[in-house]
Design an enzyme around this catalytic site. Structure first.
Site, PDB file in Angstrom:
ATOM      1  N   GLY A 185      30.172 147.832  26.003  1.00 24.05           N
ATOM      2  CA  GLY A 185      30.799 146.506  25.926  1.00 24.05           C
ATOM      3  C   GLY A 185      30.358 145.744  24.699  1.00 24.05           C
ATOM      4  NE  ARG A 193      36.361 146.361  20.746  1.00 23.59           N
ATOM      5  CZ  ARG A 193      37.550 146.898  20.599  1.00 23.59           C
ATOM      6  NH1 ARG A 193      38.092 147.013  19.407  1.00 23.59           N
ATOM      7  NH2 ARG A 193      38.232 147.334  21.649  1.00 23.59           N
ATOM      8  N   GLY A 237      27.936 141.506  24.934  1.00 22.90           N
ATOM      9  CA  GLY A 237      27.559 142.720  24.201  1.00 22.90           C
ATOM     10  C   GLY A 237      27.371 142.466  22.710  1.00 22.90           C
ATOM     11  CB  SER A 246      27.768 137.234  37.219  1.00 24.55           C
ATOM     12  OG  SER A 246      28.354 135.970  37.023  1.00 24.55           O
ATOM     13  CB  SER A 247      25.267 132.363  37.902  1.00 21.87           C
ATOM     14  OG  SER A 247      26.434 132.043  37.185  1.00 21.87           O
ATOM     15  CB  CYS A 248      30.253 133.604  39.548  1.00 25.46           C
ATOM     16  SG  CYS A 248      30.746 135.173  38.904  1.00 25.46           S
ATOM     17  CE1 TYR A 259      32.821 140.315  37.083  1.00 27.16           C
ATOM     18  CE2 TYR A 259      31.729 138.574  38.310  1.00 27.16           C
ATOM     19  CZ  TYR A 259      31.846 139.340  37.170  1.00 27.16           C
ATOM     20  OH  TYR A 259      30.988 139.121  36.129  1.00 27.16           O
ATOM     21  CE  LYS A 262      29.496 142.358  36.770  1.00 25.25           C
ATOM     22  NZ  LYS A 262      28.859 143.040  35.662  1.00 25.25           N
ATOM     23  CG  ASN A 304      29.399 129.293  33.966  1.00 24.92           C
ATOM     24  OD1 ASN A 304      30.114 130.107  34.542  1.00 24.92           O
ATOM     25  ND2 ASN A 304      28.940 128.198  34.548  1.00 24.92           N
ATOM     26  CG  HIS A 318      34.660 132.772  32.137  1.00 24.75           C
ATOM     27  ND1 HIS A 318      34.284 133.887  31.419  1.00 24.75           N
ATOM     28  CD2 HIS A 318      34.692 133.175  33.436  1.00 24.75           C
ATOM     29  CE1 HIS A 318      34.087 134.901  32.237  1.00 24.75           C
ATOM     30  NE2 HIS A 318      34.325 134.504  33.465  1.00 24.75           N
ATOM     31  CG  ASP A 333      36.483 118.036  41.954  1.00 26.66           C
ATOM     32  OD1 ASP A 333      37.118 118.083  40.884  1.00 26.66           O
ATOM     33  OD2 ASP A 333      35.954 117.016  42.406  1.00 26.66           O
TER      34      ASP A 333
END
Ligand SMILES: NC(=O)c1ccc[n+]([C@@H]2O[C@H](COP(=O)([O-])OP(=O)(O)OC[C@H]3O[C@@H](n4cnc5c(N)ncnc54)[C@H](OP(=O)(O)O)[C@@H]3O)[C@@H](O)[C@H]2O)c1
Length: 321
Positions: free
Chosen positions: A19, A21, A25, A116-118, A145, A149, A174, A188, A278
């Site tokens: 990754g 590019r 990465g 990821s934090s998400c 996703y 993960k 993020n 995002h 929100d």
């Protein structure tokens, strides 16, 4: 940041950045070069489609990288996650299964997986500690996703326990910076705002409308700061618990929009469409595990947004839009 300690990964080590590019990465490649690592392997998805197991095994048999960073994934915002759930779960599961297993089998000595934090529960206590993982329901829009993960993280832990494979996992907040995805449907929140405010400034538009009240708070980290922290962990960290990578502070969406407006030269009004949802009121990582290692971010948000907006302007023709 200079860790002052002998690195786990030798400077002559061959390091595969899958990754290379992408947003994360490309920042890792810049950081590794700066640290003096020169033997970098950076195949694109056209060179090596990581979903193809036979091709991945062949590549690893030939190259036998000493160290592997998996920064290749199918990534996107809410719209992309919501409309292509099969791609998000299937591609991510297969990419990470192929790469983790091939790395272990070909003798890789150090492996870095990007969570990821998400993928923390949608109502996790704030700021979110690493121990919050799997303690509650996921955000429904990106559950596909997130499940993939989480499986990748668990696979790293399982290979460490069963085979002694030195795989570590990080949980970035993020990220933003050069080589991000600025496309209308797949991006995002921060690159999407840069794109919208840039276009509004070009057209001299009177206003930009934001979804929701603008009060939810989010955390943003420049990809170069992320890469700095990730390389520190690559060199110094070896344990199965993931490590959060963030700056530890957040801003409201309206504060973020004001920074983007200033960076793009937009002089109109920012209007909140309060009829739109929100999302979670706050998303912030607890970064005490990382800061205990002495790490601090270097790039203030206003500065990072200004340089990213400048990069977007200068690379308008080639940026992912
Ligand atoms: N962006 C964020 O805010 C954020 C936050 C937390 C975690 N992360 C994690 O960071 C990682 C990288 O994300 P990013 O934001 O840098 O994404 P990105 O800019 O979209 O880059 C993703 C990279 O994955 C590669 N890729 C995708 N499918 C592939 C395939 N089938 N075979 C080979 N390569 C493939 C792409 O390669 P090509 O360019 O060669 O096609 C691309 O370079 C992901 O694991 C993501 O979960 C990102």
């Amino acid at each position: 940041m200079d860790s002052g300690c002998p690195p786990i990964v030798n400077k002559n080590a061959s390091i595969l950045i899958a990754g290379a590019r992408g947003l994360a990465g490309s920042a890792l490649v810049r950081r590794l070069r700066k640290l003096g690592y020169e033997n970098l392997l950076t195949p694109t998805s056209a060179d090596l489609d990581l979903r193809r197991q036979a091709a991945v095994e062949k590549y690893f048999d030939e190259k036998r990288p000493d160290c592997v960073i998996l920064a290749a994934a199918r990534v996107g915002g809410i719209h992309a996650n919501n409309t292509r759930p099969a791609d998000f779960i299937a591609d991510n599961l297969v990419i990470q299964n192929n790469v983790i297993d091939a790395s272990y089998r070909s003798g890789t000595k150090k492996f870095l997986f990007l969570g990821s934090s998400c993928i923390y529960p949608r109502l996790a206590e704030q700021p979110m500690r690493e121990s919050a993982l799997l303690t509650g329901e996921l955000e429904p829009t990106n559950q596909w996703y997130a499940i993939a993960k989480i499986a990748g993280l668990k696979m790293c832990q399982a290979y460490r326990r069963q085979y002694g494979f030195d795989a570590i996992s990080v949980m970035p907040t993020n990220l933003y910076g050069p080589f991000d995805n600025f496309s209308e449907l797949d991006s995002h929140v921060l690159p999407a705002l840069i794109r919208r405010f840039h276009e509004a400034a070009q057209k001299n538009a009177a206003e930009v409308v934001l979804w929701g009240t603008g009060t939810p708070r989010r955390e943003f980290l420049h990809a170069d700061d992320f890469a700095d922290a990730a390389c520190l962990l690559l060199e110094k960290y070896s344990a199965e618990e993931p490590v959060n990578i963030g700056c530890g502070t957040d801003v409201s969406i309206n504060e973020l929009a004001a920074l983007v407006a200033a960076a793009t030269g937009f002089r109109g009004r920012i209007v909140n469409d309060t009829s739109k949802p929100d999302g979670a009121p706050r998303k912030l990582l607890d970064v005490s595990r990382l800061t205990a290692l002495g790490w601090r971010p270097n790039i203030p948000l206003a500065e990072g947004i200004a340089s990213t907006a400048e990069w977007y302007r200068a690379n308008y023709a080639s940026a992912r839009r």
